[in-house]
Write a protein that holds these residues in place. Structure first.
Motif, PDB file in Angstrom:
ATOM      1  N   THR A 175       0.773  -1.216   0.076  1.00 39.65           N
ATOM      2  CA  THR A 175       0.093  -0.022  -0.138  1.00 39.65           C
ATOM      3  C   THR A 175       0.896   1.031  -0.054  1.00 39.65           C
ATOM      4  OG1 THR A 175      -1.464  -1.138   1.458  1.00 39.65           O
ATOM      5  CG2 THR A 175      -2.020   0.993   1.150  1.00 39.65           C
ATOM      6  N   ILE A 176       1.776   1.308   0.825  1.00 41.67           N
ATOM      7  CA  ILE A 176       2.811   2.308   0.824  1.00 41.67           C
ATOM      8  C   ILE A 176       3.402   2.601  -0.507  1.00 41.67           C
ATOM      9  CG2 ILE A 176       4.834   3.493   1.925  1.00 41.67           C
ATOM     10  CD1 ILE A 176       4.050   1.893   4.572  1.00 41.67           C
ATOM     11  N   LEU A 177       4.006   1.570  -1.108  1.00 41.86           N
ATOM     12  CA  LEU A 177       4.656   1.705  -2.054  1.00 41.86           C
ATOM     13  C   LEU A 177       3.712   2.128  -3.224  1.00 41.86           C
ATOM     14  CD1 LEU A 177       6.907  -1.142  -1.943  1.00 41.86           C
ATOM     15  CD2 LEU A 177       7.553   1.103  -1.713  1.00 41.86           C
ATOM     16  N   ASN A 178       2.449   1.576  -3.283  1.00 42.81           N
ATOM     17  CA  ASN A 178       1.591   2.245  -4.229  1.00 42.81           C
ATOM     18  C   ASN A 178       1.247   3.591  -4.206  1.00 42.81           C
ATOM     19  OD1 ASN A 178       1.012   0.106  -6.205  1.00 42.81           O
ATOM     20  ND2 ASN A 178      -0.321  -1.092  -4.659  1.00 42.81           N
ATOM     21  N   LEU A 179       1.083   3.853  -3.163  1.00 43.74           N
ATOM     22  CA  LEU A 179       0.667   5.303  -2.716  1.00 43.74           C
ATOM     23  C   LEU A 179       1.631   6.563  -3.063  1.00 43.74           C
ATOM     24  CD1 LEU A 179      -1.783   5.077   0.411  1.00 43.74           C
ATOM     25  CD2 LEU A 179      -2.323   5.322  -1.757  1.00 43.74           C
ATOM     26  N   GLN A 180       2.837   5.865  -2.589  1.00 43.46           N
ATOM     27  CA  GLN A 180       3.953   6.983  -2.768  1.00 43.46           C
ATOM     28  C   GLN A 180       4.118   7.740  -3.862  1.00 43.46           C
ATOM     29  OE1 GLN A 180       7.521   4.743  -3.336  1.00 43.46           O
ATOM     30  NE2 GLN A 180       8.805   6.528  -3.092  1.00 43.46           N
ATOM     31  N   HIS A 181       3.594   7.072  -5.097  1.00 38.63           N
ATOM     32  CA  HIS A 181       3.886   7.609  -6.410  1.00 38.63           C
ATOM     33  C   HIS A 181       2.628   8.757  -6.640  1.00 38.63           C
ATOM     34  CE1 HIS A 181       6.749   4.766  -7.513  1.00 38.63           C
ATOM     35  NE2 HIS A 181       5.842   3.956  -7.299  1.00 38.63           N
ATOM     36  N   GLU A 217      11.775  -3.573   4.620  1.00 36.80           N
ATOM     37  CA  GLU A 217      11.291  -3.883   3.252  1.00 36.80           C
ATOM     38  C   GLU A 217      11.040  -2.436   2.552  1.00 36.80           C
ATOM     39  OE1 GLU A 217       7.517  -6.590   2.261  1.00 36.80           O
ATOM     40  OE2 GLU A 217       8.610  -6.944   4.164  1.00 36.80           O
ATOM     41  N   LEU A 218      10.693  -1.484   3.062  1.00 37.37           N
ATOM     42  CA  LEU A 218      10.569  -0.365   2.138  1.00 37.37           C
ATOM     43  C   LEU A 218      11.976   0.090   1.772  1.00 37.37           C
ATOM     44  CD1 LEU A 218       8.118   1.710   4.534  1.00 37.37           C
ATOM     45  CD2 LEU A 218       7.577   0.790   2.328  1.00 37.37           C
ATOM     46  N   SER A 219      12.945   0.131   2.432  1.00 38.73           N
ATOM     47  CA  SER A 219      14.135   0.667   1.694  1.00 38.73           C
ATOM     48  C   SER A 219      14.804  -0.433   0.978  1.00 38.73           C
ATOM     49  CB  SER A 219      15.294   0.886   3.006  1.00 38.73           C
ATOM     50  OG  SER A 219      15.314  -0.211   3.868  1.00 38.73           O
ATOM     51  N   ASP A 220      14.435  -1.504   1.076  1.00 34.50           N
ATOM     52  CA  ASP A 220      14.636  -2.633  -0.102  1.00 34.50           C
ATOM     53  C   ASP A 220      14.176  -2.271  -1.510  1.00 34.50           C
ATOM     54  OD1 ASP A 220      16.214  -4.123   1.659  1.00 34.50           O
ATOM     55  OD2 ASP A 220      14.670  -5.807   1.801  1.00 34.50           O
ATOM     56  N   ASN A 221      12.815  -1.615  -1.263  1.00 34.18           N
ATOM     57  CA  ASN A 221      12.321  -1.202  -2.433  1.00 34.18           C
ATOM     58  C   ASN A 221      12.754   0.218  -2.793  1.00 34.18           C
ATOM     59  OD1 ASN A 221      10.306  -3.318  -3.368  1.00 34.18           O
ATOM     60  ND2 ASN A 221       9.926  -3.321  -1.281  1.00 34.18           N
ATOM     61  N   TYR A 223      12.816   3.036  -0.968  1.00 34.90           N
ATOM     62  CA  TYR A 223      11.911   4.066  -0.450  1.00 34.90           C
ATOM     63  C   TYR A 223      12.549   4.152   1.153  1.00 34.90           C
ATOM     64  CZ  TYR A 223       7.833   6.817   0.715  1.00 34.90           C
ATOM     65  OH  TYR A 223       7.057   7.843   1.000  1.00 34.90           O
ATOM     66  N   GLU A 224      13.536   5.254   0.981  1.00 33.16           N
ATOM     67  CA  GLU A 224      14.238   5.443   2.419  1.00 33.16           C
ATOM     68  C   GLU A 224      13.877   6.601   3.253  1.00 33.16           C
ATOM     69  OE1 GLU A 224      17.054   4.065   3.324  1.00 33.16           O
ATOM     70  OE2 GLU A 224      17.695   2.894   1.535  1.00 33.16           O
ATOM     71  N   ASN A 225      13.605   6.384   4.569  1.00 39.68           N
ATOM     72  CA  ASN A 225      13.111   7.175   5.461  1.00 39.68           C
ATOM     73  C   ASN A 225      11.512   7.562   5.176  1.00 39.68           C
ATOM     74  OD1 ASN A 225      15.541   7.538   6.485  1.00 39.68           O
ATOM     75  ND2 ASN A 225      16.084   9.363   4.991  1.00 39.68           N
ATOM     76  N   ALA A 226      10.839   6.551   5.242  1.00 36.56           N
ATOM     77  CA  ALA A 226       9.477   6.622   4.759  1.00 36.56           C
ATOM     78  C   ALA A 226       8.657   7.048   5.740  1.00 36.56           C
ATOM     79  CB  ALA A 226       8.882   5.180   4.516  1.00 36.56           C
ATOM     80  N   PRO A 227       7.801   8.229   5.685  1.00 38.89           N
ATOM     81  CA  PRO A 227       7.145   8.992   6.616  1.00 38.89           C
ATOM     82  C   PRO A 227       6.156   7.975   7.494  1.00 38.89           C
ATOM     83  CG  PRO A 227       6.022   9.411   4.660  1.00 38.89           C
ATOM     84  CD  PRO A 227       7.166   8.619   4.216  1.00 38.89           C
ATOM     85  N   VAL A 228       6.640   7.178   8.105  1.00 38.58           N
ATOM     86  CA  VAL A 228       5.847   6.062   8.840  1.00 38.58           C
ATOM     87  C   VAL A 228       5.982   6.196  10.450  1.00 38.58           C
ATOM     88  CG1 VAL A 228       5.008   3.747   8.899  1.00 38.58           C
ATOM     89  CG2 VAL A 228       5.917   4.630   6.977  1.00 38.58           C
ATOM     90  N   SER A 229       4.740   6.256  10.995  1.00 42.41           N
ATOM     91  CA  SER A 229       4.938   6.372  12.713  1.00 42.41           C
ATOM     92  C   SER A 229       4.401   5.004  13.255  1.00 42.41           C
ATOM     93  CB  SER A 229       4.078   7.544  13.281  1.00 42.41           C
ATOM     94  OG  SER A 229       4.504   8.525  12.258  1.00 42.41           O
ATOM     95  N   PHE A 230       5.035   4.727  14.181  1.00 45.99           N
ATOM     96  CA  PHE A 230       4.415   3.438  15.010  1.00 45.99           C
ATOM     97  C   PHE A 230       4.005   4.006  16.144  1.00 45.99           C
ATOM     98  CE2 PHE A 230       7.297   2.503  11.654  1.00 45.99           C
ATOM     99  CZ  PHE A 230       6.873   1.172  11.032  1.00 45.99           C
ATOM    100  N   TYR A 231       2.708   3.043  16.704  1.00 44.00           N
ATOM    101  CA  TYR A 231       2.179   3.066  17.973  1.00 44.00           C
ATOM    102  C   TYR A 231       1.879   1.821  18.371  1.00 44.00           C
ATOM    103  CZ  TYR A 231       1.657   7.767  16.070  1.00 44.00           C
ATOM    104  OH  TYR A 231       1.809   9.062  15.200  1.00 44.00           O
TER     105      TYR A 231
END
Lengths: 405, 349
Positions: A175-181, A217-221, A223-231
């Motif tokens: 989802t993140i990778l799809n949305l990123q574009h 996984e994101l950086s493998d694809n 996409y470095e420093n993805a704006p993802v926060s975790f809770y």
């Protein structure tokens, strides 16, 4: 939904009347259910103002502290919170508990969501909560992806920490990778959910593992420093509200102003910690910049419950013709206020003041702020309130409407 | 002082089948447990006695009787006279989820028989417990069915036995216990009378007297419009609100729950003003008054001035302070006048 934990005490006294506890019923999208109990005084009517469609007369310059603007084409749409994740990860439970005040134990009876549930929240700012069924693939060409994501404020991805989460992570990354574009500015918020059932150690390990996997996984694809926060969240304690607070705060352009205002209020009045709460959802939209601990948030949030519950009991509309207090001038304040002094804590006390229809200020007073100085504090809070009106023009308009209503 | 004002020991039996929720209920009402804490409780072995001081002049002698068959057998045979004599109240707890309801009722009626034999004047309260486990729409029907069946097995107590549907997860528990406590308090009438007078003086819409540690309502006075309040369950709701708040304060401030009391809570809105303050050693007074600053402040002062009078009713053995002395600082002469009158009229229980 494997967790069978009983509800936290805090939710006990916000039990909805029996008739509303019919299982399954609360899940219906029915915006009117969002209203009762949310107001401190019933003098303020929650009108369904068409404000959402009206742009601010004087738009606030975009000063997002995240440096990112929500993806909205016109800039006047409601920010949208999308709740996504695997099926049975707890999405509907979250939205019911946070926005409908459903006791956590009752979420066991929620039925599986089969279609997208859209709910509008009218509050200090309007936003929509979309609850997605877990099994759909949104990038199927049959879906109007643009329609779903164009107004988005935040994408909340719920992962069940008690379940196998590898597939969830895989889907999240897709989802993140799809949305990123197409929508690079989306805030992606990952709720590692149902952590209440895990031991302290295991909880931390799981949390770190999930973060690690997502980022790797994101950086493998590429996409470095993805704006993802975790809770880490759970509906059985306040963590879900805390997490939502942080998500919403990112969507408030005025946040730095609010924090500055609260800071100056705190230093002038010897306030230990001040929170600006959205009364309805018990999400705090701002706090002063002193370090937060979840304990003080919980006290304040429980305190709101107390005030709302008592207000509900005694705030019923009385017939005015009853002449028993005709010789009294009704000097009751329009803004509800409340105060609790503790017996054992010396001068410490809790102070609540209704700021406008949607917001309440709650302060944990410091040791050197005796209750006798309350008049000064009242005044200062009044000043704060006036300042806030300039920050949220909408609230001011509502206040002007209120006497007419 | 005469003997009626001495501290009263009232024996309360808490019985029911094993696992019905007797000890859970007791821990929540009297020991500041949160509903979810009760999972820690183990089975009660034989009888657990506890003495609970309530309102100063009432000592609850609570017998939490383990409900396993062996123990019950023992109560009914060897210890029959010991357990069932001089009982003021029997609280019998039924588990709504029990699969052997008929067997439960048989056990109930043998206990009732023993009670009729040794303390025929006792009051019987039956709690149908764990109602939260039943779907909301079925609750009333199921409760009615069970009530009828149990009543028919209540023999000589059948006309007087009272039934309550309870759950530890909502205020229904407080409703039931409020009724029980009201029945036990020796001088409820005189407290009520005094409270009514106070309500007149402070122009309160409603005054509610709560016991401090349990947050159970002792009594209340409702005036004028407030009688139309649509929330008829407001007393136990406030009990539940107060208790929850107490626990939340205890949890987050690190004070033990027993002493996490607030000195005062005020809520002011455009529709009403409300405050809860300490009245006596063992009680809190909640007052709902019209939305007016003057009335609010006057009420606070007057209630503070009325404290000694209530303290007198509350703690029976202490010598009665002179009324004039107690009200030497009275700001409201009208109140003082009434005070003397009522003192003259006497408040013997």
């Amino acid at each position: 939904m494997k967790s069978t934990h009983p509800p936290l005490s805090a939710s006990q006294h916000s039990l909805v009347p029996e008739s509303q506890l019919v299982p399954g019923e609360p899940s219906q999208a029915n915006p009117s259910r969002l209203k009762p109990g949310a107001q401190l005084t019933m003098m303020r009517y929650l009108q369904d103002l068409p404000d959402a469609e009206v742009p601010h007369t004087e738009p606030v310059p975009p000063r997002f502290h995240t440096g990112r603007l929500p993806n909205s084409k016109a800039g006047d749409g409601k920010p949208r919170l999308l709740l996504m994740g695997q099926r049975r990860s707890g999405k509907s439970s979250i939205s019911s508990v946070v926005f409908h005040k459903l006791p956590p134990s009752e979420t066991l009876y929620l039925e599986t969501t089969t279609r997208i549930k859209k709910e509008s929240m009218h509050s200090f700012m309007d936003f929509q909560v979309w609850d997605f069924p877990g099994h759909l693939d949104y990038f199927d060409p049959a879906f109007d992806v643009d329609n779903i994501f164009e107004e988005i404020g935040a994408l909340i991805w719920v992962i069940d920490a008690q379940d196998e989460y590898l597939e969830a992570i895989m889907r999240l990354n897709t989802t993140i990778l799809n949305l990123q574009h197409s929508y690079p500015n989306i805030n992606v918020e990952v709720f590692v959910h149902k952590v209440d059932g895990l031991s302290e150690d295991y909880k931390g390990d799981t949390f770190r593992d999930i973060i690690q996997r997502v980022q790797d996984e994101l950086s493998d694809n590429g996409y470095e420093n993805a704006p993802v926060s975790f809770y880490q969240t759970s509906i059985y304690d306040h963590s879900i509200f805390e997490a939502f607070s942080k998500v919403i705060q990112k969507l408030i352009p005025q946040l730095p102003t609010l924090e500055a205002l609260l800071n100056s209020l705190c230093s002038t009045c010897h306030i230990e910690k001040a929170y600006l709460f959205d009364i309805m959802s018990k999400i705090y939209i701002a706090t002063d910049t002193s370090p937060t601990d979840i304990g003080s948030y919980e006290i304040c949030s429980d305190y709101i419950d107390v005030v709302i519950d008592v207000s509900e009991i005694y705030g019923w509309p009385r017939s005015e013709q009853n002449g028993d207090d005709e010789n009294l001038t009704e000097t009751g304040n329009n803004d509800a206020e409340s105060l609790i002094t503790m017996e054992r804590k010396g001068n410490n006390y809790l102070y609540l003041r209704e700021i406008n229809k949607y917001l309440a200020l709650i302060c944990l007073m410091g040791d050197d702020s005796p209750a006798e100085k309350k008049a000064v504090i009242d005044y200062n809070v009044g000043v704060f309130q006036a300042a806030l009106k300039q920050v949220f023009p909408r609230a001011e308009r509502d206040a002007a409407d209120a006497p007419a209503a | 002082m005469n003997t009626t004002k001495r501290q009263k020991q009232r024996k309360v039996l808490l019985m029911g089948k094993s696992g019905a929720g007797k000890s859970s209920m007791r821990s929540i009402v009297f020991s500041n447990y949160v509903a979810k804490d009760v999972r820690r409780l183990g089975a009660t072995i034989d009888v657990e006695h506890s003495n609970i001081k309530f309102m100063g002049n009432l000592m609850l002698n609570l017998w939490d009787c383990g409900g396993q068959d062996g123990f019950v057998e023992n109560y009914l045979t060897h210890q029959r006279a010991h357990v069932f004599s001089s009982v003021a109240v029997l609280i019998f707890v039924f588990d709504i989820e029990s699969r052997e309801f008929a067997a439960d009722v048989i056990s109930y009626s043998s206990i009732i028989r023993a009670l009729a034999e040794h303390s025929p004047s006792a009051a019987v309260f039956v709690l149908i417990h764990k109602m939260d486990l039943v779907q909301a729409r079925l609750r009333q029907q199921l409760f009615d069915e069970r009530t009828e069946y149990i009543r028919s097995a209540s023999e000589s107590f059948a006309p007087t036995v009272e039934f309550f549907a309870t759950s530890i997860w909502d205020q229904s528990l407080y409703k039931a216990w409020t009724q029980i406590i009201y029945f036990l308090i020796p001088n409820a009438r005189s407290i009520e009378g005094l409270l009514r007078e106070l309500a007149e003086v402070v122009e309160a819409r409603e005054l509610i007297l709560y016991e401090r540690t349990t947050c159970l309502m002792v009594t209340h006075v409702t005036r004028d419009v407030e009688a139309e309040n649509p929330f008829s369950d407001r007393f136990e709701r406030i009990s539940s609100i107060l208790k929850t708040h107490k626990q939340s304060m205890a949890k987050h401030t690190g004070i033990p729950a027993g002493s996490a009391n607030f000195a005062e809570m005020q809520i002011k809105t455009g529709r009403f003003m409300f405050f809860i303050t300490r009245l006596t050693e063992n009680t809190n007074l909640a007052a709902a008054i019209p939305p007016s600053e003057q009335v609010f402040n006057a009420a606070r002062i007057n209630i503070a001035l009325a404290r000694p009078r209530f303290a007198e009713l509350d703690i029976a053995n202490k010598p009665r302070p002179a009324v004039q002395q107690a009200f030497a600082h009275s700001a409201d002469s009208g109140w003082e006048g009434r005070e003397r009158e009522s003192a003259a009229a006497g408040f013997e229980g």
